[in-house]
Design a protein around this motif. Structure first.
Motif, PDB file in Angstrom:
ATOM      1  N   GLY A  42       0.854  -1.155  -0.192  1.00 59.60           N
ATOM      2  CA  GLY A  42      -0.064   0.065  -0.082  1.00 59.60           C
ATOM      3  C   GLY A  42       0.931   1.212   0.176  1.00 59.60           C
ATOM      4  N   ASN A  43       0.300   2.289   0.508  1.00 60.91           N
ATOM      5  CA  ASN A  43       0.877   3.634   0.385  1.00 60.91           C
ATOM      6  C   ASN A  43       1.622   3.970   1.930  1.00 60.91           C
ATOM      7  OD1 ASN A  43       0.086   4.076  -2.318  1.00 60.91           O
ATOM      8  ND2 ASN A  43      -2.121   4.416  -1.119  1.00 60.91           N
ATOM      9  N   THR A  44       1.100   3.674   2.800  1.00 60.15           N
ATOM     10  CA  THR A  44       1.519   4.347   4.077  1.00 60.15           C
ATOM     11  C   THR A  44       3.117   3.822   4.554  1.00 60.15           C
ATOM     12  OG1 THR A  44      -0.577   4.208   5.089  1.00 60.15           O
ATOM     13  CG2 THR A  44       1.177   4.382   6.573  1.00 60.15           C
ATOM     14  N   PRO A  45       3.361   2.769   4.222  1.00 67.33           N
ATOM     15  CA  PRO A  45       4.864   2.371   4.562  1.00 67.33           C
ATOM     16  C   PRO A  45       5.765   2.856   3.692  1.00 67.33           C
ATOM     17  CG  PRO A  45       3.521   0.385   4.055  1.00 67.33           C
ATOM     18  CD  PRO A  45       2.720   1.530   3.486  1.00 67.33           C
ATOM     19  N   GLY A  69       4.241  -9.649   3.231  1.00 70.91           N
ATOM     20  CA  GLY A  69       3.006  -9.993   4.093  1.00 70.91           C
ATOM     21  C   GLY A  69       1.976 -10.340   2.995  1.00 70.91           C
ATOM     22  N   ASP A  70       1.898  -9.438   1.691  1.00 73.59           N
ATOM     23  CA  ASP A  70       1.078  -9.963   0.770  1.00 73.59           C
ATOM     24  C   ASP A  70       1.714  -9.109  -0.565  1.00 73.59           C
ATOM     25  OD1 ASP A  70      -1.492  -7.386   0.718  1.00 73.59           O
ATOM     26  OD2 ASP A  70       0.484  -7.261   1.469  1.00 73.59           O
ATOM     27  N   GLU A  71       0.848  -9.640  -1.648  1.00 73.42           N
ATOM     28  CA  GLU A  71       1.335  -8.955  -2.893  1.00 73.42           C
ATOM     29  C   GLU A  71       0.083  -8.934  -3.744  1.00 73.42           C
ATOM     30  OE1 GLU A  71       2.667  -6.830  -5.010  1.00 73.42           O
ATOM     31  OE2 GLU A  71       4.589  -7.419  -4.428  1.00 73.42           O
ATOM     32  N   ARG A  72       0.231  -7.893  -4.875  1.00 72.40           N
ATOM     33  CA  ARG A  72      -0.742  -8.094  -5.917  1.00 72.40           C
ATOM     34  C   ARG A  72      -0.265  -9.067  -6.881  1.00 72.40           C
ATOM     35  NH1 ARG A  72      -1.086  -2.439  -4.667  1.00 72.40           N
ATOM     36  NH2 ARG A  72      -1.803  -2.035  -2.764  1.00 72.40           N
ATOM     37  N   CYS A  73      -1.376  -9.558  -7.594  1.00 66.90           N
ATOM     38  CA  CYS A  73      -1.019 -10.597  -8.450  1.00 66.90           C
ATOM     39  C   CYS A  73      -0.663  -9.679  -9.892  1.00 66.90           C
ATOM     40  CB  CYS A  73      -2.183 -11.481  -8.859  1.00 66.90           C
ATOM     41  SG  CYS A  73      -2.094 -12.639  -7.364  1.00 66.90           S
ATOM     42  N   SER A  81       2.491  -2.973  -7.544  1.00 66.14           N
ATOM     43  CA  SER A  81       3.550  -4.073  -7.065  1.00 66.14           C
ATOM     44  C   SER A  81       4.097  -3.692  -5.686  1.00 66.14           C
ATOM     45  CB  SER A  81       4.390  -4.460  -7.992  1.00 66.14           C
ATOM     46  OG  SER A  81       5.544  -5.202  -7.296  1.00 66.14           O
ATOM     47  N   ASN A  82       3.717  -4.321  -4.543  1.00 71.25           N
ATOM     48  CA  ASN A  82       4.167  -3.997  -3.244  1.00 71.25           C
ATOM     49  C   ASN A  82       5.643  -4.159  -3.255  1.00 71.25           C
ATOM     50  OD1 ASN A  82       1.932  -3.403  -2.040  1.00 71.25           O
ATOM     51  ND2 ASN A  82       1.521  -5.444  -1.417  1.00 71.25           N
ATOM     52  N   PHE A  83       6.172  -5.273  -4.250  1.00 74.03           N
ATOM     53  CA  PHE A  83       7.745  -5.363  -4.276  1.00 74.03           C
ATOM     54  C   PHE A  83       8.161  -3.940  -5.035  1.00 74.03           C
ATOM     55  CE2 PHE A  83      11.693  -7.311  -4.952  1.00 74.03           C
ATOM     56  CZ  PHE A  83      12.135  -6.940  -6.132  1.00 74.03           C
ATOM     57  N   GLY A 146     -11.074  -2.710   7.499  1.00 73.29           N
ATOM     58  CA  GLY A 146     -10.544  -3.349   8.567  1.00 73.29           C
ATOM     59  C   GLY A 146      -9.616  -4.756   7.914  1.00 73.29           C
ATOM     60  N   HIS A 147      -9.413  -4.610   6.732  1.00 73.45           N
ATOM     61  CA  HIS A 147      -8.278  -5.634   6.124  1.00 73.45           C
ATOM     62  C   HIS A 147      -7.039  -5.209   6.555  1.00 73.45           C
ATOM     63  CE1 HIS A 147      -7.622  -3.094   2.787  1.00 73.45           C
ATOM     64  NE2 HIS A 147      -6.254  -3.822   2.574  1.00 73.45           N
ATOM     65  N   THR A 148      -6.270  -6.484   6.553  1.00 73.83           N
ATOM     66  CA  THR A 148      -4.961  -6.341   6.703  1.00 73.83           C
ATOM     67  C   THR A 148      -4.138  -7.291   5.796  1.00 73.83           C
ATOM     68  OG1 THR A 148      -3.300  -6.068   8.531  1.00 73.83           O
ATOM     69  CG2 THR A 148      -4.786  -8.061   8.762  1.00 73.83           C
ATOM     70  N   ALA A 149      -2.992  -7.029   5.563  1.00 71.84           N
ATOM     71  CA  ALA A 149      -2.319  -7.752   4.505  1.00 71.84           C
ATOM     72  C   ALA A 149      -3.409  -8.064   3.281  1.00 71.84           C
ATOM     73  CB  ALA A 149      -1.970  -9.498   5.170  1.00 71.84           C
ATOM     74  N   SER A 150      -3.580  -9.096   2.790  1.00 71.64           N
ATOM     75  CA  SER A 150      -4.907  -9.229   1.954  1.00 71.64           C
ATOM     76  C   SER A 150      -5.758 -10.155   2.288  1.00 71.64           C
ATOM     77  CB  SER A 150      -4.224  -9.710   0.502  1.00 71.64           C
ATOM     78  OG  SER A 150      -3.722  -8.691  -0.247  1.00 71.64           O
ATOM     79  N   ALA A 198      -4.863   9.665   8.306  1.00 72.52           N
ATOM     80  CA  ALA A 198      -5.955   9.800   7.902  1.00 72.52           C
ATOM     81  C   ALA A 198      -6.903   8.485   8.185  1.00 72.52           C
ATOM     82  CB  ALA A 198      -5.657   9.743   6.240  1.00 72.52           C
ATOM     83  N   LYS A 199      -6.621   7.593   8.732  1.00 72.17           N
ATOM     84  CA  LYS A 199      -7.325   6.344   8.861  1.00 72.17           C
ATOM     85  C   LYS A 199      -8.528   6.670   9.888  1.00 72.17           C
ATOM     86  CE  LYS A 199      -5.784   3.587   6.089  1.00 72.17           C
ATOM     87  NZ  LYS A 199      -4.721   2.992   5.996  1.00 72.17           N
ATOM     88  N   SER A 200      -9.617   6.163  10.026  1.00 70.62           N
ATOM     89  CA  SER A 200     -10.779   6.283  10.739  1.00 70.62           C
ATOM     90  C   SER A 200     -10.560   5.867  12.344  1.00 70.62           C
ATOM     91  CB  SER A 200     -11.817   5.162  10.168  1.00 70.62           C
ATOM     92  OG  SER A 200     -12.587   5.152  11.199  1.00 70.62           O
TER      93      SER A 200
END
Ligand code: 6PG
Length: 232
Positions: A42-45, A69-73, A81-83, A146-150, A198-200
């Motif tokens: 994502g963007n935050t890191p 922890g996760d990756e887009r295909c 890409s998170n990578f 409320g998701h985390t990783a994917s 910015a998170k709720s």
């Protein structure tokens, strides 16, 4: 029994997050001569990784093992890409050696990529006599649902209690993702949630109260610590 998380609310989010990660790295390397860290996407890191690269020049990168922890295909050069985000902000600027990076292969069949990654982690665990690969630190984000990783609400991967890495179809995105499952996440020594300003606040409070409709609330390491780094 759920260990109480440490909550850090800070106006110096990027600096404090980078300092936290560096402290964990130095502790792990001093104690076990390696630091196993899973990066979140994502963007935050992104700015946190850039700060790490700028501050950790003296870190023995060859003693660090980066997982995801996760990756887009998608291919590794895809803007999604998170990578790619980690490479641009951390791996390239810090000259992290390739052998320290375990990339999830988003460009191939998701089921094959997930299984391969799981087997890579299992092979390392077997070599070091562990029942399951144990991360020193897993970075996690918090999505607006409320998701985390994917691990998205209502998706199959939430129920996976045996495999450590799976391909997970996310209907709301109409796309496949590769993701750690709760067994692997909850086997970590330390978890750090990186949550931007910015998170709720309501979502954060619900997750911290353990509202299990939100997958992030199900992160509960059996023998590990959870820290929430929340930007203000
Ligand atoms: C991803 C992440 C995902 C992310 C959250 C928060 O691949 O998108 O791993 O879990 O951490 O969606 O994303 P932001 O930090 O960009 O809000």
């Amino acid at each position: 029994m759920k260990t109480e998380p440490q909550i850090i609310r800070t106006r110096n989010f990027v600096a404090d997050a980078a300092a936290f990660i560096l402290e964990q790295a130095r502790k792990a390397i001093a104690g076990r001569n390696e630091f196993r860290i899973a990066l979140s996407g994502g963007n935050t890191p992104a700015p946190v990784y850039a700060r790490l690269a700028a501050q950790a020049a003296d870190l023995p990168w060859d003693r660090v093992c980066f997982t995801f922890g996760d990756e887009r295909c998608v291919p590794q050069d895809d803007p999604e890409s998170n990578f790619r985000m980690a490479r641009e902000n951390l791996f390239t600027p810090a000259a992290v050696p390739g052998k320290s990076i375990m990339r999830m292969r988003g460009e191939i069949d998701p089921q094959v990529a997930a299984h391969d990654y799981q087997q890579q982690l299992a092979a390392i665990a077997i070599q070091s006599g562990e029942p399951m690969y144990r991360h020193d630190l897993i970075l996690l984000g918090l999505g607006p649902d409320g998701h985390t990783a994917s691990l998205f609400p209502g998706t199959a991967a939430l129920e996976e209690m045996t495999r450590t890495v799976v391909a997970n179809f996310v209907p709301k995105l109409n796309s496949w993702r590769l993701t750690f499952t709760f067994p692997l996440i909850n086997h970590a020594r330390n978890i750090l949630f990186l949550v931007g300003a910015a998170k709720s606040p309501e979502l954060i409070e619900s997750v911290l109260k353990g509202d299990s409709q939100f997958p992030a609330a199900r992160v509960n390491p059996v023998a590990g610590e959870v820290t929430w780094m929340i930007g203000e």
